[in-house]
Write a protein that holds these residues in place. Structure first.
Motif, PDB file in Angstrom:
ATOM      1  N   ASP A   1       0.834  -1.202   0.000  1.00  0.00           N
ATOM      2  CA  ASP A   1       0.000   0.000   0.000  1.00  0.00           C
ATOM      3  C   ASP A   1       0.869   1.252   0.000  1.00  0.00           C
ATOM      4  OD1 ASP A   1      -2.487   1.683   0.670  1.00  0.00           O
ATOM      5  OD2 ASP A   1      -1.176   2.067   2.393  1.00  0.00           O
ATOM      6  N   ARG A   2       1.908   1.250   0.818  1.00  0.00           N
ATOM      7  CA  ARG A   2       2.755   2.443   0.957  1.00  0.00           C
ATOM      8  C   ARG A   2       3.538   2.722  -0.324  1.00  0.00           C
ATOM      9  NH1 ARG A   2       4.612   1.245   5.650  1.00  0.00           N
ATOM     10  NH2 ARG A   2       2.829   2.360   6.517  1.00  0.00           N
ATOM     11  N   ALA A   3       4.052   1.686  -0.964  1.00  0.00           N
ATOM     12  CA  ALA A   3       4.796   1.881  -2.208  1.00  0.00           C
ATOM     13  C   ALA A   3       3.912   2.525  -3.267  1.00  0.00           C
ATOM     14  CB  ALA A   3       5.337   0.538  -2.697  1.00  0.00           C
ATOM     15  N   HIS A   4       2.687   2.015  -3.411  1.00  0.00           N
ATOM     16  CA  HIS A   4       1.758   2.556  -4.406  1.00  0.00           C
ATOM     17  C   HIS A   4       1.336   3.975  -4.037  1.00  0.00           C
ATOM     18  CE1 HIS A   4      -1.245   2.521  -7.531  1.00  0.00           C
ATOM     19  NE2 HIS A   4      -2.204   2.764  -6.662  1.00  0.00           N
ATOM     20  N   HIS A   5       1.104   4.197  -2.759  1.00  0.00           N
ATOM     21  CA  HIS A   5       0.681   5.505  -2.266  1.00  0.00           C
ATOM     22  C   HIS A   5       1.735   6.570  -2.561  1.00  0.00           C
ATOM     23  CE1 HIS A   5      -0.104   8.209   1.439  1.00  0.00           C
ATOM     24  NE2 HIS A   5      -1.000   8.503   0.536  1.00  0.00           N
ATOM     25  N   VAL A   6       2.985   6.264  -2.262  1.00  0.00           N
ATOM     26  CA  VAL A   6       4.064   7.222  -2.490  1.00  0.00           C
ATOM     27  C   VAL A   6       4.271   7.461  -3.979  1.00  0.00           C
ATOM     28  CG1 VAL A   6       6.575   7.539  -2.294  1.00  0.00           C
ATOM     29  CG2 VAL A   6       5.241   6.856  -0.297  1.00  0.00           C
ATOM     30  N   ALA A   7       4.239   6.388  -4.771  1.00  0.00           N
ATOM     31  CA  ALA A   7       4.497   6.522  -6.208  1.00  0.00           C
ATOM     32  C   ALA A   7       3.411   7.307  -6.933  1.00  0.00           C
ATOM     33  CB  ALA A   7       4.652   5.137  -6.837  1.00  0.00           C
ATOM     34  N   THR A   8       2.161   7.174  -6.472  1.00  0.00           N
ATOM     35  CA  THR A   8       1.052   7.773  -7.221  1.00  0.00           C
ATOM     36  C   THR A   8       0.481   9.037  -6.601  1.00  0.00           C
ATOM     37  OG1 THR A   8      -0.584   6.372  -6.090  1.00  0.00           O
ATOM     38  CG2 THR A   8       0.385   5.514  -8.142  1.00  0.00           C
ATOM     39  N   VAL A   9       0.700   9.259  -5.315  1.00  0.00           N
ATOM     40  CA  VAL A   9       0.118  10.426  -4.635  1.00  0.00           C
ATOM     41  C   VAL A   9       1.194  11.337  -4.038  1.00  0.00           C
ATOM     42  CG1 VAL A   9      -1.385  11.209  -2.759  1.00  0.00           C
ATOM     43  CG2 VAL A   9      -2.025   9.197  -4.109  1.00  0.00           C
ATOM     44  N   VAL A  10       2.038  10.780  -3.191  1.00  0.00           N
ATOM     45  CA  VAL A  10       2.943  11.614  -2.395  1.00  0.00           C
ATOM     46  C   VAL A  10       4.035  12.248  -3.240  1.00  0.00           C
ATOM     47  CG1 VAL A  10       4.537  11.651  -0.448  1.00  0.00           C
ATOM     48  CG2 VAL A  10       2.445  10.280  -0.311  1.00  0.00           C
ATOM     49  N   ARG A  11       4.814  11.442  -3.958  1.00  0.00           N
ATOM     50  CA  ARG A  11       5.915  12.013  -4.743  1.00  0.00           C
ATOM     51  C   ARG A  11       5.434  13.004  -5.810  1.00  0.00           C
ATOM     52  NH1 ARG A  11      11.023  10.375  -3.929  1.00  0.00           N
ATOM     53  NH2 ARG A  11      11.361   8.367  -2.892  1.00  0.00           N
ATOM     54  N   PRO A  12       4.390  12.672  -6.583  1.00  0.00           N
ATOM     55  CA  PRO A  12       3.933  13.665  -7.573  1.00  0.00           C
ATOM     56  C   PRO A  12       3.532  14.984  -6.939  1.00  0.00           C
ATOM     57  CG  PRO A  12       3.030  11.500  -8.083  1.00  0.00           C
ATOM     58  CD  PRO A  12       3.692  11.380  -6.745  1.00  0.00           C
ATOM     59  N   ALA A  13       2.899  14.934  -5.766  1.00  0.00           N
ATOM     60  CA  ALA A  13       2.504  16.176  -5.087  1.00  0.00           C
ATOM     61  C   ALA A  13       3.728  16.962  -4.640  1.00  0.00           C
ATOM     62  CB  ALA A  13       1.604  15.858  -3.904  1.00  0.00           C
ATOM     63  N   LEU A  14       4.724  16.285  -4.081  1.00  0.00           N
ATOM     64  CA  LEU A  14       5.939  16.971  -3.651  1.00  0.00           C
ATOM     65  C   LEU A  14       6.670  17.585  -4.838  1.00  0.00           C
ATOM     66  CD1 LEU A  14       7.288  14.444  -0.985  1.00  0.00           C
ATOM     67  CD2 LEU A  14       6.159  16.633  -0.567  1.00  0.00           C
ATOM     68  N   GLU A  15       6.694  16.882  -5.948  1.00  0.00           N
ATOM     69  CA  GLU A  15       7.358  17.418  -7.138  1.00  0.00           C
ATOM     70  C   GLU A  15       6.654  18.665  -7.671  1.00  0.00           C
ATOM     71  OE1 GLU A  15       7.389  14.040  -9.662  1.00  0.00           O
ATOM     72  OE2 GLU A  15       9.000  13.027  -8.555  1.00  0.00           O
ATOM     73  N   ARG A  16       5.332  18.763  -7.419  1.00  0.00           N
ATOM     74  CA  ARG A  16       4.594  19.960  -7.833  1.00  0.00           C
ATOM     75  C   ARG A  16       4.803  21.122  -6.876  1.00  0.00           C
ATOM     76  NH1 ARG A  16       0.307  16.077  -8.416  1.00  0.00           N
ATOM     77  NH2 ARG A  16      -0.609  16.874  -6.469  1.00  0.00           N
ATOM     78  N   GLY A  17       5.409  20.862  -5.718  1.00  0.00           N
ATOM     79  CA  GLY A  17       5.587  21.896  -4.716  1.00  0.00           C
ATOM     80  C   GLY A  17       4.460  21.972  -3.708  1.00  0.00           C
ATOM     81  N   ASP A  18       3.613  20.946  -3.655  1.00  0.00           N
ATOM     82  CA  ASP A  18       2.495  20.931  -2.718  1.00  0.00           C
ATOM     83  C   ASP A  18       2.959  20.582  -1.300  1.00  0.00           C
ATOM     84  OD1 ASP A  18       1.005  21.341  -4.993  1.00  0.00           O
ATOM     85  OD2 ASP A  18       0.263  19.272  -5.114  1.00  0.00           O
ATOM     86  N   VAL A  19       2.076  20.814  -0.359  1.00  0.00           N
ATOM     87  CA  VAL A  19       2.259  20.318   1.001  1.00  0.00           C
ATOM     88  C   VAL A  19       1.483  19.006   1.108  1.00  0.00           C
ATOM     89  CG1 VAL A  19       1.849  20.728   3.459  1.00  0.00           C
ATOM     90  CG2 VAL A  19       2.481  22.634   1.954  1.00  0.00           C
ATOM     91  N   VAL A  20       2.155  17.947   1.543  1.00  0.00           N
ATOM     92  CA  VAL A  20       1.516  16.649   1.719  1.00  0.00           C
ATOM     93  C   VAL A  20       1.439  16.348   3.210  1.00  0.00           C
ATOM     94  CG1 VAL A  20       1.612  14.170   1.255  1.00  0.00           C
ATOM     95  CG2 VAL A  20       2.364  15.803  -0.494  1.00  0.00           C
ATOM     96  N   ILE A  21       0.235  16.067   3.689  1.00  0.00           N
ATOM     97  CA  ILE A  21       0.019  15.686   5.086  1.00  0.00           C
ATOM     98  C   ILE A  21      -0.626  14.311   5.090  1.00  0.00           C
ATOM     99  CG2 ILE A  21      -1.133  16.238   7.251  1.00  0.00           C
ATOM    100  CD1 ILE A  21      -1.106  19.162   6.427  1.00  0.00           C
ATOM    101  N   THR A  22       0.028  13.356   5.738  1.00  0.00           N
ATOM    102  CA  THR A  22      -0.519  12.004   5.779  1.00  0.00           C
ATOM    103  C   THR A  22      -0.833  11.568   7.203  1.00  0.00           C
ATOM    104  OG1 THR A  22      -0.178   9.695   5.112  1.00  0.00           O
ATOM    105  CG2 THR A  22       1.781  10.910   5.826  1.00  0.00           C
ATOM    106  N   ASP A  23      -1.976  10.960   7.350  1.00  0.00           N
ATOM    107  CA  ASP A  23      -2.401  10.331   8.603  1.00  0.00           C
ATOM    108  C   ASP A  23      -1.819   8.918   8.585  1.00  0.00           C
ATOM    109  OD1 ASP A  23      -3.727   9.008  10.643  1.00  0.00           O
ATOM    110  OD2 ASP A  23      -5.722   9.742  10.100  1.00  0.00           O
ATOM    111  N   ARG A  24      -0.672   8.746   9.206  1.00  0.00           N
ATOM    112  CA  ARG A  24       0.161   7.547   9.287  1.00  0.00           C
ATOM    113  C   ARG A  24       1.094   7.439   8.078  1.00  0.00           C
ATOM    114  NH1 ARG A  24      -0.886   4.838  13.674  1.00  0.00           N
ATOM    115  NH2 ARG A  24      -2.996   4.481  14.484  1.00  0.00           N
ATOM    116  N   TYR A  25       2.300   6.903   8.384  1.00  0.00           N
ATOM    117  CA  TYR A  25       3.273   6.624   7.352  1.00  0.00           C
ATOM    118  C   TYR A  25       4.095   5.429   7.828  1.00  0.00           C
ATOM    119  CZ  TYR A  25       6.615   7.731   3.588  1.00  0.00           C
ATOM    120  OH  TYR A  25       7.416   7.690   2.468  1.00  0.00           O
ATOM    121  N   LEU A  26       5.324   5.305   7.380  1.00  0.00           N
ATOM    122  CA  LEU A  26       6.076   4.081   7.649  1.00  0.00           C
ATOM    123  C   LEU A  26       6.388   3.847   9.125  1.00  0.00           C
ATOM    124  CD1 LEU A  26       9.314   4.835   8.214  1.00  0.00           C
ATOM    125  CD2 LEU A  26       9.296   5.182   5.759  1.00  0.00           C
ATOM    126  N   ASP A  27       6.422   4.920   9.939  1.00  0.00           N
ATOM    127  CA  ASP A  27       6.675   4.724  11.368  1.00  0.00           C
ATOM    128  C   ASP A  27       5.593   3.884  12.026  1.00  0.00           C
ATOM    129  OD1 ASP A  27       9.141   6.439  11.774  1.00  0.00           O
ATOM    130  OD2 ASP A  27       7.777   7.897  10.884  1.00  0.00           O
TER     131      ASP A  27
END
Length: 225
Positions: A77-103
Motif C-alpha cells: 500500500d505504501r509503495a503505491h501511495h508514495v508513487a502515485t500520490v505523495v511524490r507527484p505532489a511533492l514534485e509539484r511543490g504541494d504540502v503533503v500531510i498524511t495520517d500515518r506513514y512508515l513509522d
C-alpha cells in the motif's frame, strides 16, 4: 540522505488509535492552505488510493493474518501511495500531510507484533525509496484513553489488546527519541484547540522558512514580501 524534492513539504502524523490524528492533520492542512496559499494534499495510510482502500479493508477488517503478511500488505500500500500520490505532489511543490506513514509499520508490526524492527524498517524504506517526512508529529496518549474515544466498531488492530497497544506506544516513543530533528511529540490529552496551536507553532518554527510563513503567524496571517 533524504531524497525529498525541496519544492514540496511532507508532514506525517503518528500515534495510537483515538489520539486525534485525523482531526489534527486536517486542521493543520486547512491552516496551511490559508496561510501559505499552497495546495495541500491530505491523505492517509492505508487507504490513500483506490488500491489502498482495498488493502485497508483486508488488513483492518478482513480475516486474521500472520505478521509477515500484514507487514507486506502495508508495504505494498505504501509503495503505491508514495508513487502515485505523495511524490507527484511533492514534485509539484504541494504540502503533503498524511495520517500515518512508515513509522506506524515499525511501531505496530515490530513493536506490537513479533517482527524485528530493523527488518520492517528496511522493507518500508525500500517500498518508498527512502522518502521520509520533513516533520513527523506524534500525538501521544495512554492507549486506554484513546480506546475510550473510539465510536465505531473496533478493527483488527484496535482489538489486539492492551499489551499490544502499550508496546506500540512505547515503540513510537523510542523512535521519536532516536530522531528528534524529525519528530515532534505532543501530549494528546489536551483540548483540540491547544493541540492545534502547539502543532502550528512547531510547524512555523521548524518549517516556516520553507513554507514562507512568518514566525508567530496565526490563522489567517501570511508572510508578504
Amino acid at each position: 540522505m533524504n531524497p525529498l524534492d525541496p519544492a514540496g513539504i511532507f508532514i506525517s502524523f503518528e500515534g495510537g488509535d483515538g489520539v486525534g490524528k485525523s482531526t489534527q492533520s486536517r486542521l493543520l492542512g486547512e491552516w496551511l492552505r490559508e496561510v501559505t496559499g499552497r495546495v495541500v494534499v491530505w491523505t492517509r495510510e492505508p487507504g490513500g488510493t483506490d488500491l489502498g482502500r482495498v488493502l485497508r479493508q483486508e488488513v483492518l477488517h478482513g480475516d486474521d493474518m500472520d505478521p509477515r503478511t500484514e507487514a507486506l500488505l502495508y508495504a505494498a500500500d505504501r509503495a503505491h501511495h508514495v508513487a502515485t500520490v505523495v511524490r507527484p505532489a511533492l514534485e509539484r511543490g504541494d504540502v503533503v500531510i498524511t495520517d500515518r506513514y512508515l513509522d506506524s509499520s515499525v511501531a505496530y508490526q515490530a513493536g506490537g507484533r513479533s517482527l524485528a524492527a530493523d527488518e520492517v524498517e528496511r522493507l518500508s524504506l525500500w517500498a518508498v525509496e527512502d522518502l521520509l517526512p520533513h516533520l513527523t508529529i506524534l500525538l501521544d496518549l495512554d492507549p486506554t484513553v484513546g480506546a475510550a474515544r473510539l465510536t465505531d466498531a473496533p478493527d483488527r488492530l484496535e482489538r489486539a489488546g492492551d499489551e499490544f497497544h502499550l508496546r506500540t506506544r512505547q515503540a513510537f516513543l523510542d523512535r521519536s527519541a532516536q530522531d528528534p530533528a524529525r519528530w515532534l511529540v505532543l501530549d494528546a490529552s489536551g483540548t483540540q484547540e491547544d493541540i492545534h496551536d502547539a502543532i502550528r507553532a512547531a510547524v512555523v518554527t521548524r518549517l516556516g522558512d520553507a513554507l514562507g510563513v512568518a514566525d508567530g503567524a496565526s490563522l489567517g496571517e501570511r508572510e508578504v514580501g
